[in-house]
Design an enzyme around this catalytic site. Structure first.
Site, PDB file in Angstrom:
ATOM      1  N   HIS A  54     -10.562  -6.271  -2.059  1.00  0.00           N
ATOM      2  CA  HIS A  54     -11.615  -6.104  -1.045  1.00  0.00           C
ATOM      3  C   HIS A  54     -12.778  -5.378  -1.719  1.00  0.00           C
ATOM      4  CE1 HIS A  54      -9.080  -7.396   2.236  1.00  0.00           C
ATOM      5  NE2 HIS A  54      -8.149  -6.526   1.898  1.00  0.00           N
ATOM      6  N   ASN A  58       2.066  -5.213  -3.124  1.00  0.00           N
ATOM      7  CA  ASN A  58       0.659  -5.526  -2.835  1.00  0.00           C
ATOM      8  C   ASN A  58      -0.110  -4.232  -2.564  1.00  0.00           C
ATOM      9  OD1 ASN A  58      -1.338  -7.648  -2.157  1.00  0.00           O
ATOM     10  ND2 ASN A  58      -1.190  -6.887  -0.046  1.00  0.00           N
ATOM     11  N   ASP A  83     -12.188 -10.531  -0.471  1.00  0.00           N
ATOM     12  CA  ASP A  83     -13.470 -10.670   0.217  1.00  0.00           C
ATOM     13  C   ASP A  83     -14.458  -9.749  -0.472  1.00  0.00           C
ATOM     14  OD1 ASP A  83     -12.574  -8.242   1.333  1.00  0.00           O
ATOM     15  OD2 ASP A  83     -12.670  -8.931   3.406  1.00  0.00           O
ATOM     16  N   GLU A  98       0.807  -1.232   0.000  1.00  0.00           N
ATOM     17  CA  GLU A  98       0.000   0.000   0.000  1.00  0.00           C
ATOM     18  C   GLU A  98       0.838   1.280   0.000  1.00  0.00           C
ATOM     19  OE1 GLU A  98      -2.771  -0.258   3.265  1.00  0.00           O
ATOM     20  OE2 GLU A  98      -3.776  -2.015   2.425  1.00  0.00           O
ATOM     21  N   GLU A 150      -6.168 -10.804  -1.011  1.00  0.00           N
ATOM     22  CA  GLU A 150      -6.967 -10.577   0.203  1.00  0.00           C
ATOM     23  C   GLU A 150      -8.444 -10.553  -0.142  1.00  0.00           C
ATOM     24  OE1 GLU A 150      -5.545  -7.167   2.430  1.00  0.00           O
ATOM     25  OE2 GLU A 150      -3.456  -7.635   1.975  1.00  0.00           O
TER      26      GLU A 150
HETATM   27  C1  XIL Z   1      -6.388  -6.169   8.354  1.00  0.00           C
HETATM   28  C2  XIL Z   1      -6.728  -7.318   9.280  1.00  0.00           C
HETATM   29  O1  XIL Z   1      -7.632  -8.170   8.619  1.00  0.00           O
HETATM   30  C3  XIL Z   1      -7.343  -6.796  10.550  1.00  0.00           C
HETATM   31  O2  XIL Z   1      -7.513  -7.863  11.480  1.00  0.00           O
HETATM   32  C4  XIL Z   1      -6.462  -5.725  11.162  1.00  0.00           C
HETATM   33  O3  XIL Z   1      -7.111  -5.166  12.283  1.00  0.00           O
HETATM   34  C5  XIL Z   1      -6.155  -4.642  10.148  1.00  0.00           C
HETATM   35  O4  XIL Z   1      -5.584  -5.230   9.002  1.00  0.00           O
HETATM   36  N1  XIL Z   1      -4.968  -4.540   3.744  1.00  0.00           N
HETATM   37  C6  XIL Z   1      -3.993  -5.370   4.212  1.00  0.00           C
HETATM   38  C7  XIL Z   1      -4.283  -6.252   5.375  1.00  0.00           C
HETATM   39  O5  XIL Z   1      -2.938  -5.469   3.597  1.00  0.00           O
HETATM   40  O6  XIL Z   1      -3.140  -6.474   6.153  1.00  0.00           O
HETATM   41  C8  XIL Z   1      -5.369  -5.707   6.238  1.00  0.00           C
HETATM   42  O7  XIL Z   1      -5.664  -6.673   7.247  1.00  0.00           O
HETATM   43  C9  XIL Z   1      -6.579  -5.388   5.389  1.00  0.00           C
HETATM   44  C10 XIL Z   1      -6.262  -4.352   4.350  1.00  0.00           C
END
Ligand code: XIL
Length: 434
Positions: free
Chosen positions: A228, A192, A259, A149, A257
């Site tokens: 996401h 990422n 979802d 990020e 990641e």
């Molecule tokens: C999130 C986790 O799922 C949570 O449990 C935590 O509180 C915050 O981080 N991008 C990422 C992940 O790269 O590491 C993040 O994970 C979600 C967004």
């Protein structure tokens, strides 16, 4: 006679394995496509039997959800805690799962001491963190998110403000990747990010960086697309095209990641599109969902995962499994639904279209009754194979040819109704599977 029987037997034997061998788990089905299928895992759930049975049964890759972030591994300078992360990595390796390392350098979940260092100390702390962590796990991590990020949202294409960016300038990303390559030459090194899933200003900026790295020989092997999604940030229409343009730079792409907030068929369809996009890009090497069950999701209110809070398979699960070419033998209910719309109207007639959609499991055929209201008459049909009752008012439509639909997938057929002055819409019966 014997010859005929023999030939029939051979046909039967040949036909069966295709059905019987369809993989029945996400990991198995993904493996048949040459991909991994992973989940983000929390150490706190490693003792929960239902959680472990889904994790071990369905996935062949894992990512620590939080346990390998900087604040967890190096809460104070040069004092490393590997115990909890080791439990996750050891579990994955004991089950032959590949492990994604997440993440080495990120502005978030960064302990306060890092931000208060001056530039020289910060540079050496960054390199020390990368080197120490990667050496600890050397040979055990398939892919590392070296930098997470680093770009701003919106149209600027700029780097996000962070201690690294603000104190070290643009070169910190390149330096991180070079340090990472030296620390574990066997691990794939990924950049990422989120909101980079479609073609947009932010993904353009990442693209430009990756292209520059490849041109100048800065070590980078993969780009992670967090993915996401929800109604404000839906699966982009150009998702596959975006994955492909990165792959064309000579890096692997991974969905890291995933979802998708939602439920039912709509959520299942979105998941299916993501899987199909990955499968269409040969360098898309795997998919990780950001958790196992909705109840422990970081966005649990949006029920974004493949298993509900009781570890039941959701329609999204069946859609993903079907899209990967697997089947769990009809664990979902085979069903279909219909919707109708009038697509054209003239002075004497109108056209209607019926869309047939499979429910949470794949179906092999379907059947829908369309009843017109006398003195209406259906004068033409397309994309289906009709039969009629004796009154001529009830048309039973079946697929013409192959009626297979994967979970959540749809098809449509159409027809022309001569109104004979009755403009009532036809009655569409329920969809039946067969
Ligand atoms: C999130 C986790 O799922 C949570 O449990 C935590 O509180 C915050 O981080 N991008 C990422 C992940 O790269 O590491 C993040 O994970 C979600 C967004």
């Amino acid at each position: 006679m014997i010859g005929t029987v023999g030939a029939l037997c051979v046909t039967g034997v040949v036909a069966m394995p295709g059905t019987a061998s369809a993989a029945s788990t996400l990991a198995g089905a993904a493996a048949e496509q040459g991909r991994y299928f992973g989940a983000a895992v929390s150490a706190g759930q490693l003792n929960e039997p239902d959680y472990m049975s889904r994790l071990n049964g369905e996935f062949n890759s894992l990512t620590a959800e939080n346990e390998m972030k900087w604040d967890a591994l190096e809460p104070s300078r040069n004092s490393f805690n590997f115990g909890t992360a080791d439990r996750i990595v050891d579990h994955g390796r004991s089950r032959n799962m590949s492990v994604r390392g997440h993440t080495l350098v990120w502005h978030s979940q960064l302990p306060g001491w890092v931000g208060s260092l001056g530039a020289n100390d910060l540079r050496s702390a960054m390199n020390n963190h990368i080197t120490t962590v990667m050496r600890h796990y050397r040979g055990k991590i398939h892919s590392w998110d070296v930098v997470n990020e680093a770009f701003q949202d919106g149209g600027s294409g700029a780097r996000r403000s962070s201690p690294f960016q603000d104190k070290l300038g643009n070169g910190w990303i390149e330096e991180s990747f070079r340090t990472a390559r030296a620390a574990d030459p066997g691990a794939k090194l990924c950049y990422n990010d989120y909101n980079t899933d479609g073609v947009n200003a932010k993904s353009d900026a990442v693209y430009t960086m990756v292209r520059d790295f490849k041109q100048r020989g800065v070590p980078i092997d993969c780009v992670g697309f967090q993915s996401h999604f929800n109604s404000n940030s839906p699966v982009p229409g150009d998702y596959q095209r975006n994955l492909q343009r990165f792959a064309d730079l000579g890096v692997d792409v991974q969905i890291t990641e995933l979802d998708i907030e939602g439920s039912g068929t709509a959520q299942a369809n979105d998941y299916r599109r993501v899987v199909e996009a990955c499968l269409a890009v040969s360098r898309c090497t795997g998919i990780t969902v950001w958790g196992v069950t909705d109840k422990y999701s970081w966005r649990s209110g949006g029920t974004p995962l493949l298993f509900d809070g009781n570890y039941n398979k959701k329609p999204a699960y069946h859609a993903v499994l079907a899209a990967l070419g697997g089947s769990d033998g009809g664990g979902g209910d085979a069903s279909c639904t219909v919707s109708y719309e009038q697509t054209d109207r003239w002075g004497d007639r109108f056209n209607g279209r019926v869309t047939v959609r499979a429910g949470s499991s794949a179906i092999s055929s379907w059947r829908v009754n369309v009843t017109v209201h006398s003195p209406q008459r259906i004068s033409a049909t397309w994309n289906g194979s009709p039969t009629w009752d004796s009154s001529g008012n009830v048309m039973t439509m079946r697929p013409s040819g192959n009626g297979s639909l994967s979970a959540g997938a749809s098809t449509s057929f159409g027809f022309t109704v001569m109104a004979n002055n009755n403009w009532t819409a036809p009655s569409i019966g329920a969809c039946s599977v067969s």
